[in-house]
Write a protein that holds these residues in place. Structure first.
Motif, PDB file in Angstrom:
ATOM      1  N   SER A   1       0.460   7.817   8.362  1.00 36.39           N
ATOM      2  CA  SER A   1       1.073   6.775   9.195  1.00 36.39           C
ATOM      3  C   SER A   1       0.227   5.506   9.204  1.00 36.39           C
ATOM      4  N   GLU A   2      -1.085   5.701   9.194  1.00 40.05           N
ATOM      5  CA  GLU A   2      -1.980   4.548   9.209  1.00 40.05           C
ATOM      6  C   GLU A   2      -1.925   3.772   7.905  1.00 40.05           C
ATOM      7  N   PHE A   3      -1.920   4.493   6.768  1.00 38.52           N
ATOM      8  CA  PHE A   3      -2.012   3.820   5.484  1.00 38.52           C
ATOM      9  C   PHE A   3      -0.667   3.366   4.938  1.00 38.52           C
ATOM     10  N   ILE A   4       0.436   3.992   5.355  1.00 35.47           N
ATOM     11  CA  ILE A   4       1.739   3.541   4.868  1.00 35.47           C
ATOM     12  C   ILE A   4       2.007   2.126   5.358  1.00 35.47           C
ATOM     13  N   ASP A   5       1.432   1.765   6.507  1.00 37.09           N
ATOM     14  CA  ASP A   5       1.578   0.403   7.029  1.00 37.09           C
ATOM     15  C   ASP A   5       0.687  -0.590   6.291  1.00 37.09           C
ATOM     16  N   ARG A   6      -0.272  -0.068   5.507  1.00 30.94           N
ATOM     17  CA  ARG A   6      -1.179  -0.950   4.763  1.00 30.94           C
ATOM     18  C   ARG A   6      -0.757  -1.108   3.305  1.00 30.94           C
ATOM     19  N   GLU A   7       0.389  -0.527   2.943  1.00 28.24           N
ATOM     20  CA  GLU A   7       0.877  -0.661   1.569  1.00 28.24           C
ATOM     21  C   GLU A   7       1.061  -2.141   1.243  1.00 28.24           C
ATOM     22  N   GLU A   8       0.669  -2.533   0.020  1.00 29.17           N
ATOM     23  CA  GLU A   8       0.713  -3.933  -0.427  1.00 29.17           C
ATOM     24  C   GLU A   8      -0.233  -4.804   0.407  1.00 29.17           C
ATOM     25  N   ASP A   9      -1.335  -4.204   0.804  1.00 27.25           N
ATOM     26  CA  ASP A   9      -2.357  -4.944   1.536  1.00 27.25           C
ATOM     27  C   ASP A   9      -3.689  -4.750   0.806  1.00 27.25           C
ATOM     28  N   ILE A  10      -4.687  -5.508   1.211  1.00 28.07           N
ATOM     29  CA  ILE A  10      -6.003  -5.435   0.579  1.00 28.07           C
ATOM     30  C   ILE A  10      -6.972  -4.709   1.509  1.00 28.07           C
ATOM     31  N   MET A  11      -7.842  -3.878   0.935  1.00 28.92           N
ATOM     32  CA  MET A  11      -8.858  -3.175   1.696  1.00 28.92           C
ATOM     33  C   MET A  11     -10.159  -3.161   0.902  1.00 28.92           C
ATOM     34  N   THR A  12     -11.246  -2.994   1.621  1.00 31.74           N
ATOM     35  CA  THR A  12     -12.551  -2.859   0.979  1.00 31.74           C
ATOM     36  C   THR A  12     -12.923  -1.386   0.932  1.00 31.74           C
ATOM     37  N   GLY A  13     -13.304  -0.921  -0.242  1.00 31.77           N
ATOM     38  CA  GLY A  13     -13.673   0.483  -0.402  1.00 31.77           C
ATOM     39  C   GLY A  13     -15.002   0.624  -1.119  1.00 31.77           C
ATOM     40  N   ILE A  14     -15.495   1.864  -1.165  1.00 31.42           N
ATOM     41  CA  ILE A  14     -16.761   2.165  -1.827  1.00 31.42           C
ATOM     42  C   ILE A  14     -16.503   3.196  -2.923  1.00 31.42           C
ATOM     43  N   VAL A  15     -16.939   2.887  -4.126  1.00 29.21           N
ATOM     44  CA  VAL A  15     -16.764   3.797  -5.260  1.00 29.21           C
ATOM     45  C   VAL A  15     -17.550   5.082  -4.995  1.00 29.21           C
ATOM     46  N   GLN A  16     -16.854   6.226  -5.063  1.00 27.27           N
ATOM     47  CA  GLN A  16     -17.496   7.514  -4.809  1.00 27.27           C
ATOM     48  C   GLN A  16     -17.871   8.232  -6.106  1.00 27.27           C
ATOM     49  N   ARG A  17     -16.887   8.368  -6.983  1.00 23.66           N
ATOM     50  CA  ARG A  17     -17.133   9.080  -8.250  1.00 23.66           C
ATOM     51  C   ARG A  17     -16.143   8.586  -9.289  1.00 23.66           C
ATOM     52  N   ILE A  18     -16.421   8.903 -10.543  1.00 22.80           N
ATOM     53  CA  ILE A  18     -15.634   8.388 -11.664  1.00 22.80           C
ATOM     54  C   ILE A  18     -15.371   9.523 -12.643  1.00 22.80           C
TER      55      ILE A  18
ATOM     56  N   SER B   1     -12.405  10.562 -16.189  1.00 28.96           N
ATOM     57  CA  SER B   1     -11.693   9.925 -17.302  1.00 28.96           C
ATOM     58  C   SER B   1     -10.359   9.316 -16.893  1.00 28.96           C
ATOM     59  N   LYS B   2      -9.806   9.732 -15.749  1.00 23.97           N
ATOM     60  CA  LYS B   2      -8.489   9.236 -15.326  1.00 23.97           C
ATOM     61  C   LYS B   2      -8.554   8.271 -14.150  1.00 23.97           C
ATOM     62  N   PHE B   3      -9.470   8.530 -13.224  1.00 24.98           N
ATOM     63  CA  PHE B   3      -9.488   7.746 -11.984  1.00 24.98           C
ATOM     64  C   PHE B   3     -10.904   7.355 -11.586  1.00 24.98           C
ATOM     65  N   ILE B   4     -10.954   6.304 -10.797  1.00 26.35           N
ATOM     66  CA  ILE B   4     -12.141   6.009  -9.989  1.00 26.35           C
ATOM     67  C   ILE B   4     -11.742   6.338  -8.558  1.00 26.35           C
TER      68      ILE B   4
END
Length: 373
Positions: free
Chosen positions: A128-145, A147-150
């Motif tokens: 519910s919290e994040f569906i309202d943030r769709e098409e919005d900008i957020m700051t995140g921290i890279v956790q792990r990487i 071959s398919k995703f960061i």
């Protein structure tokens, strides 16, 4: 069950943001399951959980019928009237069947089910919290990487940054802090799944909204964005206030505003152009930084022929056609760029040049007339 547990549920509601009613419903469902499993009962039962004291009772629910086929689920009219003379066929009778040691057994059996329900409720809160943030900008921290995703931590959840949404000029390392654009929020059996992007045009738009107060308050409007992430972008802006320079507002004092965005996008070049509802003016602006001699508009085909000085042809087209391609995306018009020399060979003349040609013809005709006289 006890009042202390209800107090604990109140704390859980406050700290986790999960409704106490949701948790109690989960406990009641777990207790029904525990009762049937531990006491080999198949009848319909209802758990009555007192929300003031925490005490509970188990009631068997039986249908009142004229002829009993399953005594676990049904009760004859005669038996029902021994409980209450007002019962009729079709009514439902509730009989308390709470076992003496049910509290201990139920607590042990229900623990896993309750935990699962709480986890599901937490997932629901996150969704519910994040569906309202769709098409919005957020700051995140890279956790792990891999071959398919960061995998980017957004606090309560990890978001997925696919390879195709990563900027080609960036190298990511764990613990890097990056801004991402939320493209999609999905509800799955394992909880919410969030996809983010660093290449989406929406990221550029949101960055300008953050850096430019005039865009944030609506004085300046972003009309369109064309982007080739990591290399170059174009953005068109407009203001209804004649006293506001939309391009200057986005550039900022000494270029500070746009430079902050360029730095965030690791050196991506950004052209800011003035929007216009006149395709002649808009297409000419969109081909910045090249100069334009004339724009011939073909409304039916949604196309334009743009004439540029010979020495500006390569600049107008751009490296591998990039400038022209971005201008076409920005304006929504097809753009065919020709140098002045090539245009003349094809019989295409800028509007000013056509007027000069007509005047020259008139002068030649006048000279011819004088000679004949």
């Amino acid at each position: 069950m006890s009042s202390e547990l209800l107090d604990a549920l109140t704390v859980l509601e406050r700290e986790k943001g999960i409704s106490k009613d949701v948790i109690i419903e989960a406990i009641e469902a777990a207790l029904i399951s525990a009762y049937k499993r531990n006491f080999n009962q198949a009848q319909n039962v209802r758990i009555d959980l007192n929300r003031e004291t925490g005490t509970m009772k188990v009631f068997a629910r039986k249908d009142v019928v004229d002829e009993v086929f399953d005594p676990r689920l049904e009760l004859s009219v005669e038996e029902a009237r021994q409980i209450n003379p007002n019962y009729l066929s079709g009514d439902v009778v509730e009989i308390e069947v709470t076992p003496k040691d049910f509290g201990r057994i139920a607590a042990q059996t229900a623990k896993q089910v309750v935990t699962q329900r709480v986890r599901e409720a937490e997932r629901g809160v996150i969704y519910s919290e994040f569906i309202d943030r769709e098409e919005d900008i957020m700051t995140g921290i890279v956790q792990r990487i891999d071959s398919k995703f960061i995998y980017v931590s957004l606090g309560k959840i990890e978001a997925l940054l696919p390879v195709g949404e990563q900027m080609p000029n960036e190298r990511y390392k764990p613990h890097d802090r990056i801004k991402v654009f939320l493209t999609k929020v999905e509800k799955t059996t394992k909880g919410p799944q969030i996809f983010v992007s660093r290449t989406h045009p929406g990221l550029l738009k949101r960055l300008f909204e953050i850096e430019v107060p005039e865009i944030f308050d609506g004085t300046v409007e972003i009309k369109s964005v064309a982007r080739e992430a990591g290399d170059r972008s174009k953005i068109s802006v407009h203001s209804d206030n004649a006293e506001v320079d939309p391009v200057g507002s986005c550039v900022g004092p000494k270029g500070q505003r746009v430079q902050a965005i360029v730095n965030e996008l690791k050196g991506e070049k950004i052209d800011i152009v003035r929007w216009s509802n006149d395709p002649f003016e808009f297409v000419a602006n969109a081909l910045s930084p090249s100069k334009v001699v004339d724009v011939i508009v073909e409304e039916e085909d949604q196309g334009t022929t743009v004439i540029v000085p010979d020495y500006q042809l390569s600049l107008a087209i751009g490296k591998k056609g990039q400038n022209a391609r971005l201008a076409a995306k920005l304006t929504g018009w097809k753009i065919d760029i020709k140098s002045e020399t090539d245009a003349k060979k094809l019989g295409i003349f800028p509007r000013g040049a056509e007027q000069n040609i007509d005047e020259a013809d008139l002068e030649l005709e006048a000279d011819s007339s004088e000679l004949e006289e």
